[in-house]
Motif scaffolding. Structure first.
Motif, PDB file in Angstrom:
ATOM      1  N   ASP A 159      34.633   4.783 113.022  1.00 59.72           N
ATOM      2  CA  ASP A 159      33.889   5.686 112.038  1.00 59.72           C
ATOM      3  C   ASP A 159      34.737   6.914 111.706  1.00 59.72           C
ATOM      4  O   ASP A 159      35.140   7.855 112.558  1.00 59.72           O
ATOM      5  CB  ASP A 159      32.644   6.153 112.883  1.00 59.72           C
ATOM      6  CG  ASP A 159      31.771   5.049 112.975  1.00 59.72           C
ATOM      7  OD1 ASP A 159      31.618   4.181 112.149  1.00 59.72           O
ATOM      8  OD2 ASP A 159      30.885   5.233 113.961  1.00 59.72           O
ATOM      9  N   GLY A 160      35.063   6.975 110.418  1.00 59.26           N
ATOM     10  CA  GLY A 160      35.826   7.938 110.028  1.00 59.26           C
ATOM     11  C   GLY A 160      37.304   8.105 110.170  1.00 59.26           C
ATOM     12  O   GLY A 160      38.314   8.962 110.105  1.00 59.26           O
ATOM     13  N   GLY A 161      37.851   7.049 110.568  1.00 66.10           N
ATOM     14  CA  GLY A 161      39.283   7.069 111.026  1.00 66.10           C
ATOM     15  C   GLY A 161      40.070   5.522 111.406  1.00 66.10           C
ATOM     16  O   GLY A 161      39.236   4.476 111.117  1.00 66.10           O
ATOM     17  N   VAL A 162      41.107   5.373 112.083  1.00 66.87           N
ATOM     18  CA  VAL A 162      41.594   4.292 112.830  1.00 66.87           C
ATOM     19  C   VAL A 162      42.004   4.347 114.114  1.00 66.87           C
ATOM     20  O   VAL A 162      42.343   5.504 114.606  1.00 66.87           O
ATOM     21  CB  VAL A 162      42.899   4.178 111.815  1.00 66.87           C
ATOM     22  CG1 VAL A 162      43.733   2.986 112.490  1.00 66.87           C
ATOM     23  CG2 VAL A 162      42.569   3.772 110.479  1.00 66.87           C
ATOM     24  N   ALA A 163      41.622   3.399 114.935  1.00 73.17           N
ATOM     25  CA  ALA A 163      42.174   3.290 116.269  1.00 73.17           C
ATOM     26  C   ALA A 163      43.265   2.187 116.553  1.00 73.17           C
ATOM     27  O   ALA A 163      43.300   1.165 116.172  1.00 73.17           O
ATOM     28  CB  ALA A 163      41.036   3.024 117.138  1.00 73.17           C
ATOM     29  N   VAL A 164      44.492   2.589 117.106  1.00 73.53           N
ATOM     30  CA  VAL A 164      45.725   2.021 117.601  1.00 73.53           C
ATOM     31  C   VAL A 164      45.696   1.556 118.958  1.00 73.53           C
ATOM     32  O   VAL A 164      45.895   2.680 119.722  1.00 73.53           O
ATOM     33  CB  VAL A 164      46.906   2.493 117.058  1.00 73.53           C
ATOM     34  CG1 VAL A 164      48.149   1.413 117.320  1.00 73.53           C
ATOM     35  CG2 VAL A 164      46.797   2.849 115.469  1.00 73.53           C
ATOM     36  N   ASP A 165      45.522   0.511 119.486  1.00 69.90           N
ATOM     37  CA  ASP A 165      45.523   0.098 121.045  1.00 69.90           C
ATOM     38  C   ASP A 165      46.917   0.040 121.457  1.00 69.90           C
ATOM     39  O   ASP A 165      47.748  -0.912 120.981  1.00 69.90           O
ATOM     40  CB  ASP A 165      44.814  -1.163 121.075  1.00 69.90           C
ATOM     41  CG  ASP A 165      44.640  -1.361 122.654  1.00 69.90           C
ATOM     42  OD1 ASP A 165      45.223  -0.837 123.509  1.00 69.90           O
ATOM     43  OD2 ASP A 165      43.831  -2.536 122.971  1.00 69.90           O
ATOM     44  N   CYS A 166      47.449   1.060 122.316  1.00 69.90           N
ATOM     45  CA  CYS A 166      48.922   1.113 122.632  1.00 69.90           C
ATOM     46  C   CYS A 166      48.957   0.611 124.212  1.00 69.90           C
ATOM     47  O   CYS A 166      50.106   0.994 124.535  1.00 69.90           O
ATOM     48  CB  CYS A 166      49.277   2.486 122.420  1.00 69.90           C
ATOM     49  SG  CYS A 166      49.631   2.998 120.795  1.00 69.90           S
ATOM     50  N   GLY A 167      48.080   0.098 124.653  1.00 75.41           N
ATOM     51  CA  GLY A 167      48.042  -0.162 126.048  1.00 75.41           C
ATOM     52  C   GLY A 167      46.703  -0.120 126.786  1.00 75.41           C
ATOM     53  O   GLY A 167      45.863   0.072 126.099  1.00 75.41           O
ATOM     54  N   ALA A 168      46.686  -0.619 128.162  1.00 78.39           N
ATOM     55  CA  ALA A 168      45.569  -0.522 128.902  1.00 78.39           C
ATOM     56  C   ALA A 168      44.701   0.671 128.686  1.00 78.39           C
ATOM     57  O   ALA A 168      43.441   0.770 128.645  1.00 78.39           O
ATOM     58  CB  ALA A 168      45.635  -1.021 130.374  1.00 78.39           C
ATOM     59  N   GLU A 169      45.494   1.764 128.964  1.00 79.91           N
ATOM     60  CA  GLU A 169      44.611   3.067 128.895  1.00 79.91           C
ATOM     61  C   GLU A 169      45.322   4.145 128.027  1.00 79.91           C
ATOM     62  O   GLU A 169      45.279   5.049 128.067  1.00 79.91           O
ATOM     63  CB  GLU A 169      44.890   3.588 130.401  1.00 79.91           C
ATOM     64  CG  GLU A 169      44.097   2.885 131.461  1.00 79.91           C
ATOM     65  CD  GLU A 169      44.419   3.465 132.896  1.00 79.91           C
ATOM     66  OE1 GLU A 169      45.019   4.718 132.793  1.00 79.91           O
ATOM     67  OE2 GLU A 169      43.947   3.072 133.889  1.00 79.91           O
ATOM     68  N   ALA A 170      45.608   3.448 126.796  1.00 74.95           N
ATOM     69  CA  ALA A 170      45.987   4.141 125.722  1.00 74.95           C
ATOM     70  C   ALA A 170      45.678   4.028 124.312  1.00 74.95           C
ATOM     71  O   ALA A 170      46.105   3.021 123.755  1.00 74.95           O
ATOM     72  CB  ALA A 170      47.934   4.414 125.724  1.00 74.95           C
ATOM     73  N   LEU A 171      44.733   4.559 123.907  1.00 85.37           N
ATOM     74  CA  LEU A 171      44.109   4.198 122.658  1.00 85.37           C
ATOM     75  C   LEU A 171      44.491   5.343 121.677  1.00 85.37           C
ATOM     76  O   LEU A 171      43.745   6.680 122.106  1.00 85.37           O
ATOM     77  CB  LEU A 171      42.394   3.942 122.741  1.00 85.37           C
ATOM     78  CG  LEU A 171      41.707   3.751 121.539  1.00 85.37           C
ATOM     79  CD1 LEU A 171      42.408   2.241 120.752  1.00 85.37           C
ATOM     80  CD2 LEU A 171      40.411   3.787 121.654  1.00 85.37           C
ATOM     81  N   VAL A 172      44.980   5.278 120.711  1.00 83.74           N
ATOM     82  CA  VAL A 172      45.233   6.409 119.727  1.00 83.74           C
ATOM     83  C   VAL A 172      44.184   6.379 118.639  1.00 83.74           C
ATOM     84  O   VAL A 172      44.229   5.448 117.961  1.00 83.74           O
ATOM     85  CB  VAL A 172      46.769   6.277 119.297  1.00 83.74           C
ATOM     86  CG1 VAL A 172      47.028   7.611 118.426  1.00 83.74           C
ATOM     87  CG2 VAL A 172      47.590   6.729 120.463  1.00 83.74           C
ATOM     88  N   THR A 173      43.484   7.409 118.543  1.00 81.31           N
ATOM     89  CA  THR A 173      42.710   7.816 117.164  1.00 81.31           C
ATOM     90  C   THR A 173      43.079   8.553 116.036  1.00 81.31           C
ATOM     91  O   THR A 173      43.562   9.599 116.647  1.00 81.31           O
ATOM     92  CB  THR A 173      41.476   7.952 117.787  1.00 81.31           C
ATOM     93  OG1 THR A 173      40.667   6.881 118.803  1.00 81.31           O
ATOM     94  CG2 THR A 173      40.270   7.959 116.772  1.00 81.31           C
TER      95      THR A 173
END
Length: 637
Positions: free
Chosen positions: A53-67
């Motif tokens: 919602d309102g953006g983009v999420a990039v999954d960079c690892g098990a505990e690293a989600l960049v939004t």
């Protein structure tokens, strides 16, 4: 709702980011992580990304989600709009790598950005703003008085010079995320100091570095050389206190009101860009002679460019058909125009159709009022790479006679002025043979087929609208052709075409050509003189200049040691100055200093950057003069 379907990261799917935000993220990153940054950015090509919602999420690892949560303009303008879920955020490698992978935003590509930076400009006394109502281009908005750069402007220019010189000395392979961040930080400072031309050159340099390092299709090393030369040229002169207002440039603001305009169509041009955009641009001329354009260019490929032949684009409350507009006209109220001459399509725009005018009457006739040599000289004199009046950007109009073909190029000669006696004007007796090369050779477009049809009729008189090729001798890229007024051996077009053929869309048929009367046809020319630029030994200098950018200082030194005869062929051909500056660059590239303990050190890049700038400036001026002379008729007798 969140789209949980992952796809590979594509920079076109990531929102643009302001230069200052990306530069600040790299600056905040611990130095021990700098060496890992480029590799992390490269690995993002295979990392899942999804819409939220309102953006983009990039999954960079098990505990690293960049939004990334861009603002209303669709651009990441503040650091808090980029978040990472890892424990090291915000000074983490994941967040920084994603921001570095995002496209760079600026005012030219995103005019809806908030104007906070402009309001914080410390001193704009020497900065001009883009205005409409006069000729389009940087010259329209520059101040006539020369004022020395302010202290803040000189400091910003010095920072740009240092960052650009470091990139040049390192070369493209070593110009990764950290050197690029230095350029972005310096570009942000240049904006705050009111140096729009320098800021634009820095951003274009970063884009060029990314394109070259990423091996993007359609990118040319020569383009990166040109923009890096412009950046060093402008930054160096401003840092030295040069008062020339052209070095400051203009603030490329958003579309500005321009009252009521009457515009008339010249032609349509299909657009297929290497960055994944396609569509159509219709070129226009106002009643007072200004050159404008109205486009429909969006993400897409060649098929979209083809399908836009009769595209309908909204202009306010009016649906504009590009095929109709290119042969007709509009009276527009509530007009908005960008500094480079693009018409806006805001909600307040109202338009009503006008009867079109031919190329031989009214404001369109001004396209053909001057001899080609005069027009070419004026266009080649434009210094700013973003000037709409420069060669390769501005339109050219001329009357030609087809004389033959070589490959996919039509050979032609310029006709004598219309004041001469006779219905079929003869070509200039000592004029050059002009090459008409296709703008785009893609098979979905009609450029190549139409040029072949024209080449089949030696002696045919045609009226041409196109662009000068600034890199090749006596070469035009035609966009449209039409009949020459009063000529017998000329095109015979349907009335509905209004006297013009858009070469990318319309298809010339055999019935559009005059009857084949031997008296009207000429013997075809099957060969042409060698290109003065391509055949000169200046290619040696061009290779050295490009090697300096693609390989860095050490690559130039190695090449110079391996080519001891660089200066000899240049001197024998009469290019003595080119030989001298090339030798100076080779010597400077191999210069090494020693520290207090006698160890070899890398010297300061300033002298090397000035030596490279001298070679590049001389090469550009020499090639420009060779191209200009190729359009000039030799003296009689």
């Amino acid at each position: 709702m969140t789209d949980r379907t992952p796809t590979a990261v594509d920079t076109d799917r990531l929102p643009p980011v302001l230069p200052g935000v990306a530069a600040a993220a790299v600056a905040a990153l611990p130095p021990r992580l700098h060496k890992r940054l480029d590799a992390t950015v490269g690995r993002l090509a295979g990392v899942p990304v999804r819409r939220v919602d309102g953006g983009v999420a990039v999954d960079c690892g098990a505990e690293a989600l960049v939004t990334l949560m861009p603002g209303p303009a669709g651009v990441v303008t503040e650091p808090h709009q980029a978040r990472c879920s890892c424990l090291l955020a915000p000074r983490c490698l994941h967040r920084t790598a994603v921001l570095v992978a995002c496209p760079i935003a600026d005012r030219a590509t995103h005019p809806d950005l908030p104007s906070t930076a402009a309001s914080s400009t410390p001193d704009n006394s020497g900065v001009a703003t883009g205005r409409t109502g006069g000729p389009a281009g940087p010259a329209a908005g520059r101040t006539s008085r020369s004022t020395a750069p302010t202290k803040a402007q000189r400091a910003a220019a010095s920072a740009l010079w240092r960052a650009a010189a470091a990139v040049l000395a390192a070369g493209v392979p070593a110009a990764g995320a950290v050197p690029q961040a230095e350029l972005l930080r310096a570009a942000h400072s240049a904006r705050l100091a009111g140096l729009p031309r320098a800021e634009s050159a820095a951003l274009r340099t970063v884009r060029g570095l990314r394109a070259h390092r990423g091996r993007q299709a359609g990118h040319r090393l020569a383009e990166l050389v040109e923009v890096l030369h412009d950046l060093l040229y402008v930054a160096g002169r401003l840092a030295a206190g040069d008062p020339d207002p052209a070095l400051v440039g203009i603030l490329r603001r958003a579309y500005q009101p321009d009252g009521t305009l009457e515009v008339y169509g010249v032609c349509r041009e299909p657009v297929i860009s290497a960055t994944g955009y396609a569509g159509v641009v219709t070129h226009l001329v106002t009643a007072d002679g200004r050159r404008l354009s109205f486009g429909d260019v969006k993400p897409g490929g060649p098929d979209r460019a083809r399908d836009c032949a009769r595209a309908v684009t909204e202009m306010g409350a009016v649906a504009v058909n590009h095929s109709v507009l290119a042969r007709g006209g509009l009276r527009i109220t509530g007009t908005t125009v960008s500094p480079d001459g693009r018409l806006g399509a805001g909600k307040g725009v109202r338009a009503s159709p006008l009867t079109g005018t031919g190329w031989s009457a009214g404001p369109l006739a001004e396209l053909f009022a001057r001899p080609l040599a005069e027009v070419v000289t004026a266009q080649l004199a434009a210094d700013d790479p973003e000037d709409p009046a420069r060669a390769g950007t501005a339109l050219v109009g001329c009357d030609l006679m087809v004389v033959g073909a070589v490959g996919d190029q039509v050979l032609a000669r310029e006709l004598a002025p219309a004041t001469d006696v006779g219905p079929d004007r003869a070509p200039l007796p000592d004029g050059p043979v002009i090459r008409l090369a296709p703008v785009n050779s893609h098979p979905v477009l009609a450029h190549v087929a139409n040029l072949r049809r024209l080449a089949s009729w030696p002696g045919l008189r045609i009226r041409v609208v196109g662009r000068l090729d600034p890199d090749r001798a006596s070469t035009l890229h035609p966009l449209a052709v039409g009949p020459v007024p009063g000529a017998a051996a000329t095109l015979r077009l349907p009335a509905g075409w209004h006297g013009r053929v858009d070469l990318g869309y319309d298809e010339i048929q055999g019935s559009h050509l005059p009857s084949r009367e031997p008296a009207a046809m000429t013997e075809p020319v099957l060969a042409v003189e060698a290109d003065a630029v391509a055949e000169s030994p200046l290619w040696r200098v061009r290779r050295l200049v490009e090697l300096a950018v693609s390989g860095g200082r050490r690559a130039v030194a190695e090449a110079a040691r391996g080519e001891g005869g660089l200066a000899g062929p240049l001197r024998r051909a009469g290019f003595t100055t080119a030989a001298a500056v090339a030798a100076a660059l080779a010597d400077e590239s191999d210069r090494r200093g020693r520290d207090a303990f006698g160890r070899l050190t890398d010297p300061d890049p300033d002298r090397y950057a000035w030596a490279w700038l001298a070679v590049t400036a001389h090469l550009a001026a020499t090639e420009r003069e060779l191209i200009r002379s190729s359009w000039t008729a030799p003296p009689v007798g």
